[in-house]
Design a protein around this motif. Structure first.
Motif, PDB file in Angstrom:
ATOM      1  N   GLN A 182      38.859   0.431  42.051  1.00  0.00           N
ATOM      2  CA  GLN A 182      39.663  -0.687  41.547  1.00  0.00           C
ATOM      3  C   GLN A 182      39.074  -1.334  40.295  1.00  0.00           C
ATOM      4  OE1 GLN A 182      40.056  -2.258  45.819  1.00  0.00           O
ATOM      5  NE2 GLN A 182      41.936  -2.973  44.869  1.00  0.00           N
ATOM      6  N   HIS A 238      35.703   3.416  50.224  1.00  0.00           N
ATOM      7  CA  HIS A 238      36.754   2.399  50.074  1.00  0.00           C
ATOM      8  C   HIS A 238      38.019   3.108  49.574  1.00  0.00           C
ATOM      9  CE1 HIS A 238      37.578  -2.105  49.466  1.00  0.00           C
ATOM     10  NE2 HIS A 238      38.723  -1.494  49.217  1.00  0.00           N
ATOM     11  N   PHE A 239      38.680   3.782  50.470  1.00  0.00           N
ATOM     12  CA  PHE A 239      39.999   4.411  50.296  1.00  0.00           C
ATOM     13  C   PHE A 239      40.031   5.726  49.503  1.00  0.00           C
ATOM     14  CE2 PHE A 239      42.233  -0.035  50.596  1.00  0.00           C
ATOM     15  CZ  PHE A 239      42.021  -0.065  51.963  1.00  0.00           C
ATOM     16  N   ASN A 269      35.501   1.116  54.595  1.00  0.00           N
ATOM     17  CA  ASN A 269      36.407  -0.023  54.462  1.00  0.00           C
ATOM     18  C   ASN A 269      37.723   0.269  55.175  1.00  0.00           C
ATOM     19  OD1 ASN A 269      37.219  -2.613  53.069  1.00  0.00           O
ATOM     20  ND2 ASN A 269      38.831  -1.232  52.326  1.00  0.00           N
ATOM     21  N   GLU A 270      38.061  -0.551  56.144  1.00  0.00           N
ATOM     22  CA  GLU A 270      39.381  -0.559  56.776  1.00  0.00           C
ATOM     23  C   GLU A 270      39.924   0.826  57.162  1.00  0.00           C
ATOM     24  OE1 GLU A 270      41.944  -2.531  53.974  1.00  0.00           O
ATOM     25  OE2 GLU A 270      40.953  -4.454  54.216  1.00  0.00           O
ATOM     26  N   HIS A 318      39.888  -4.496  58.948  1.00  0.00           N
ATOM     27  CA  HIS A 318      41.061  -5.268  58.543  1.00  0.00           C
ATOM     28  C   HIS A 318      41.791  -5.723  59.794  1.00  0.00           C
ATOM     29  CE1 HIS A 318      45.147  -5.997  57.085  1.00  0.00           C
ATOM     30  NE2 HIS A 318      44.652  -6.074  55.872  1.00  0.00           N
ATOM     31  N   ASN A 360      38.101  -8.302  57.240  1.00  0.00           N
ATOM     32  CA  ASN A 360      38.949  -8.431  56.058  1.00  0.00           C
ATOM     33  C   ASN A 360      40.243  -9.067  56.526  1.00  0.00           C
ATOM     34  OD1 ASN A 360      36.970  -6.914  54.841  1.00  0.00           O
ATOM     35  ND2 ASN A 360      38.329  -5.268  54.149  1.00  0.00           N
ATOM     36  N   TYR A 381      43.893 -11.111  55.551  1.00  0.00           N
ATOM     37  CA  TYR A 381      44.881 -11.548  54.558  1.00  0.00           C
ATOM     38  C   TYR A 381      46.138 -12.166  55.161  1.00  0.00           C
ATOM     39  CZ  TYR A 381      42.140  -9.060  51.092  1.00  0.00           C
ATOM     40  OH  TYR A 381      41.128  -8.659  50.281  1.00  0.00           O
ATOM     41  N   TRP A 411      54.224  -9.133  51.493  1.00  0.00           N
ATOM     42  CA  TRP A 411      52.815  -9.415  51.758  1.00  0.00           C
ATOM     43  C   TRP A 411      52.586 -10.075  53.110  1.00  0.00           C
ATOM     44  CZ3 TRP A 411      48.450  -7.793  49.814  1.00  0.00           C
ATOM     45  CH2 TRP A 411      47.286  -8.481  50.121  1.00  0.00           C
ATOM     46  N   GLU A 435      36.230  -9.603  53.276  1.00  0.00           N
ATOM     47  CA  GLU A 435      37.279  -9.829  52.265  1.00  0.00           C
ATOM     48  C   GLU A 435      38.187 -10.951  52.739  1.00  0.00           C
ATOM     49  OE1 GLU A 435      39.737  -6.567  50.872  1.00  0.00           O
ATOM     50  OE2 GLU A 435      38.027  -5.197  50.972  1.00  0.00           O
ATOM     51  N   TRP A 478      37.686 -11.942  47.936  1.00  0.00           N
ATOM     52  CA  TRP A 478      38.395 -10.867  47.228  1.00  0.00           C
ATOM     53  C   TRP A 478      39.348 -11.520  46.251  1.00  0.00           C
ATOM     54  CZ3 TRP A 478      37.618  -5.707  47.185  1.00  0.00           C
ATOM     55  CH2 TRP A 478      38.524  -4.971  46.399  1.00  0.00           C
ATOM     56  N   GLU A 517      45.400  -2.623  41.929  1.00  0.00           N
ATOM     57  CA  GLU A 517      45.781  -2.936  43.310  1.00  0.00           C
ATOM     58  C   GLU A 517      46.562  -1.775  43.947  1.00  0.00           C
ATOM     59  OE1 GLU A 517      44.826  -4.918  45.533  1.00  0.00           O
ATOM     60  OE2 GLU A 517      46.492  -4.977  46.942  1.00  0.00           O
ATOM     61  N   TRP A 518      45.957  -0.591  43.976  1.00  0.00           N
ATOM     62  CA  TRP A 518      46.506   0.549  44.700  1.00  0.00           C
ATOM     63  C   TRP A 518      47.980   0.783  44.333  1.00  0.00           C
ATOM     64  CZ3 TRP A 518      42.277   2.825  45.658  1.00  0.00           C
ATOM     65  CH2 TRP A 518      41.163   2.099  46.053  1.00  0.00           C
ATOM     66  N   PHE A 561      44.236 -10.801  41.960  1.00  0.00           N
ATOM     67  CA  PHE A 561      43.390 -11.375  43.019  1.00  0.00           C
ATOM     68  C   PHE A 561      42.131 -12.045  42.480  1.00  0.00           C
ATOM     69  CE2 PHE A 561      45.030  -9.947  47.108  1.00  0.00           C
ATOM     70  CZ  PHE A 561      45.947  -8.973  46.743  1.00  0.00           C
TER      71      PHE A 561
END
Ligand code: BGC
Length: 454
Positions: free
Chosen positions: A22, A119-120, A163-164, A220, A281, A283, A315, A342, A380, A387-388, A398
């Protein structure tokens, strides 16, 4: 009248978070880079990550200065597997040297690095072999983790394996939105299982190399509720989603027993006791309901509560109070110290971020006051970034600092000014709320109106 102050425990870590793909730019050998270049609408407006926030080519150093300006004492970043192992089994020492440079600069600035190993993004060679669905994926990851820690152990002891895993697997193998864009629920469970194996094997491998390492993963959590608590169907949907997203990795990490909704049960003994800490994480909160128009999707529906504050598009609801029950649940399930690895919100104009930050910190503070061992908070994100699937959609900014992606210029936002004050004071007070987020003063400091003004 002195200001009221919410003070955090002594030694609390204050940080920001980023991930390699990212912010670095030029990650040409991973599956995301390939996905972005398909240019078939998979990413918002066919954006490609390109130079991202320019970290690989030198912007990291300026941003480390910003970490210092924020008075933070830690930062969570990730290392890019595809750079370090661009070809299976071959190590790129130049890449490891660049990470050494970045981590050294952080330490010089008084910033303790927390390094995430996945991370992804995946190296293209790994994706080509079937990625995380491949039975050997855990072994590939173990080898990578041992290499990175062997090389960089003198610079940190705080490692986050993955990550997640739940979000990675859901987006890539269930929703089909991220590479390799599959919609296969059996594969979803297989991938999560392989990631649990990978985490557990990496945990042991890291401790073999660095016995004092502190190893965890970033989990997450969505705060699911039934839209109508008295409806059995809504409750069923909420439980289903909670078990699918949240419960799935927690249970196996707590007990070593893997019991997927689909697939064979299995004992993964090493998964038990494979955490020195757990990262949260967080959100969003979502309310689940039975949706008869979505029978193909098992009748699953979910939404933010009407009138609740939300992020852009789907979201979901911004819900700072959810932090406390989620922290409690993680602690009661896993019984290890926690970090908030996060937390933040997409907010193009930084309108609601300062208030959301204070509201969120209030619930983290409360968890600390209830004696839950929360050791630190990573916001974060430090800077705007890629952002993906939302690419560089401006609604998904962010950062505490804005980034002009054409020039790499940074703009300090008000939320950065606020966070710098919070980190310096190890807490927040009425004055900070009045200055940066007057809209939350009554909620967080309800007695303030009764104080004579000074
Ligand atoms: C991910 C980040 C992402 C953030 C905001 C988290 O789930 O770890 O990579 O940018 O959410 O969407």
């Amino acid at each position: 009248m002195p200001d009221a102050m919410f003070t955090f425990p002594q030694g609390f870590l204050w940080g920001t978070a980023t991930s390699s793909h990212q912010v670095e730019g030029g990650n040409t050998r991973n599956d995301w880079w390939a996905f972005e270049h398909l240019q078939d609408g998979g990413v918002y407006d066919n954006h490609v990550s390109g130079d991202a926030a320019g970290w690989w080519e030198g912007e990291a150093e300026g941003d480390i200065e910003r970490m210092r300006e924020l008075n933070t004492n830690t930062h969570r970043l990730s290392v890019e597997w595809s750079r370090i192992e661009p070809v299976a089994g071959r190590w790129n020492y130049e890449a490891l040297d660049r990470y050494r440079e970045i981590l050294t600069a952080m330490r010089k600035a008084g910033i303790k690095p927390m390094v995430t190993l996945h991370h992804f993004t995946n190296p293209q060679w790994m994706a080509d072999r079937g990625g995380w669905a491949h039975p050997e994926s855990a072994e590939w990851f173990r080898r990578f983790a041992a290499k990175v820690v062997g090389d960089l152990a003198d610079l940190t002891d705080l490692w986050c394996t993955i990550n997640e895993p739940n979000i990675y697997a859901a987006q890539s193998y269930f929703a089909g939105l991220w590479p390799p864009r599959q919609q296969n629920i059996t594969r979803y469970f297989q991938v999560v299982r392989n990631m649990v194996h990978a985490h557990a094997q990496a945990y042991t491998a890291i401790h073999d190399v660095q016995p004092g390492a502190q190893v965890g993963l970033a989990k997450h959590m969505i705060d699911w509720h039934p839209m109508n608590p008295s409806s059995p169907l809504d409750r069923l949907m909420s439980n289903l989603l909670d078990s699918f997203f949240n419960g799935i990795t927690l249970e196996v990490l707590a007990t070593g027993e893997w019991k997927p909704l689909i697939g064979r049960n299995e004992t993964i003994g090493e998964a038990k006791n494979s955490l020195d800490w757990i990262g949260l994480n967080f959100y969003q909160r979502l309310d689940a309901f039975f949706d008869p128009s979505n029978l193909k999707g098992l009748g699953i529906g979910y939404q933010a509560r009407p009138g609740a504050p939300t992020g852009p598009e789907a979201w979901g609801e911004l819900s700072p109070p959810s932090l406390l029950p989620l922290i409690r649940r993680l602690f009661e399930t896993l019984n290890v110290p926690l970090y908030i690895t996060e937390n933040g919100m997409p907010d193009e104009h930084d309108t609601n971020r300062p208030g959301h930050l204070l509201q969120s910190l209030y619930w983290v503070w409360k968890a600390c006051m209830h004696n839950y061992p929360v050791r630190g908070y990573y916001f974060w994100s430090l800077v705007d970034n890629f952002e993906w699937a939302e690419g560089y959609d401006p609604r998904f900014r962010f950062g505490l600092y804005g980034v002009d992606f054409a020039t790499q210029a940074r703009t300090r936002r008000d939320s950065a000014r606020l966070y710098a004050e919070v980190c310096a004071a190890n807490g927040f007070n009425t004055q900070m709320a009045r200055t940066y987020a007057p809209e939350v003063v009554d909620e967080l400091f309800p007695g303030v109106g009764d104080q004579p003004s000074t």
